[in-house]
Design a protein around this motif. Sequence first.
Motif, short mmCIF file in Angstrom:
data_model
loop_
_atom_site.label_atom_id
_atom_site.label_comp_id
_atom_site.label_asym_id
_atom_site.label_seq_id
_atom_site.Cartn_x
_atom_site.Cartn_y
_atom_site.Cartn_z
N SER A 1 0.85 -1.13 0.14
CA SER A 1 0.08 0.02 -0.13
C SER A 1 0.86 1.41 0.02
CB SER A 1 -0.96 0.05 1.15
OG SER A 1 -0.24 -0.02 2.41
N GLY B 1 -3.02 -2.52 10.47
CA GLY B 1 -3.68 -2.60 9.30
C GLY B 1 -4.89 -3.57 9.36
N MET C 1 -8.16 -5.84 7.49
CA MET C 1 -8.73 -6.10 5.93
C MET C 1 -10.09 -6.44 6.32
SD MET C 1 -5.54 -8.32 4.38
CE MET C 1 -3.72 -7.51 4.60
N LEU D 1 -8.62 -2.69 2.49
CA LEU D 1 -7.53 -2.34 3.60
C LEU D 1 -7.82 -1.27 4.15
CD1 LEU D 1 -4.91 -3.18 5.18
CD2 LEU D 1 -3.57 -1.93 3.09
#
Length: 246
Positions: A42, A53, A55, A65
Motif C-alpha cells: 500500500s 492494518g 482487512m 484495507l
Amino acid sequence: MASPVTDLNCGNPTPTPPCGVFNTPSHFFEFDGTNLTQVADSPNAASFISYQGKMLLLPTGEVFLTAYNQGADQFELRPHARTNRRIKTPSVNIKDVVLYSNGGAPQDAWRPVITTAPSTVAPGNTYSISGTLFNGFSEGAAYGDDAQMSTNYPLVRIRNHTTGHVFYTRTHNHSRMGVEPVGSGEIVTTQFDVPASVELGASDLVVVVNGIPSLPVNTVVGTSTPTPPPRPTPTPRPRPTPPPRP
C-alpha cells in the motif's frame, strides 16, 4: 510474529508479516497454500506496523484495507533542531485506504449453490432461499483477538436484467453459521427482505459468501397483489307463510 490475513476470492490469503515483532515496515504477500508471493505494498506501508492494518473481504471479492499508524499517540526519537540531541517527538498521522484485487476468479467448487429460490418476489416482502456452501469454507478475514471481520454468511443480491442495477437485500434467520468443507451437500436456508426500492421486472438472484457469488437463478420482481376484501354474504329473508285455504 502476527499479522492480519484475509482470503482473496481466488483462494490466496494476503498476510502482512512484519520484520521482527511489531516493527515497521509492512509488506503484502499472497499465499497459495504452498508459496508466499510478495505483491505491491500500500502507498504508506513503510510507516505501518502490521497490526495497524485491518482487512475486510467485500462482496465484490476485493480486499478492503484500512491502515493508520496512530501517529497522534506515538512518539519518535528525532534530533533537536539546535542541539541535535534526540528527543521524543509526536509522529505524523499517516493513513491508507486501499482496494486490492489480483484479477483472479474463484473455482466453481467454491461457489455457493442455490437449490431452492422463489420464482417471483415483491418489494417489501420476505422470502426463503436455500442451498449449499451458504457459509463458505472459511471465515474470510481475521486478526487474532484484535479484530474480527468474518463474512461467512449469505448475502442475497438482485440484479435487474434491463438496467443491470444491483440491489442487496437484508438476510437473517440463517439455519446455521458454521463454515463447511468444499463439496459439502448440507443445505442451509436463510431469509431475505426485498428492499422497497428494488426495480420491477425479470431479474437474477445471487447468493454471495466471502466475496464468492453463486451462479444466478431467474426471478421476477413484481408488485404485491392485495388480497380482495371478502364479499358480504346476503342473508336470505324468510318468506311469509300463506294463510290456509278454507
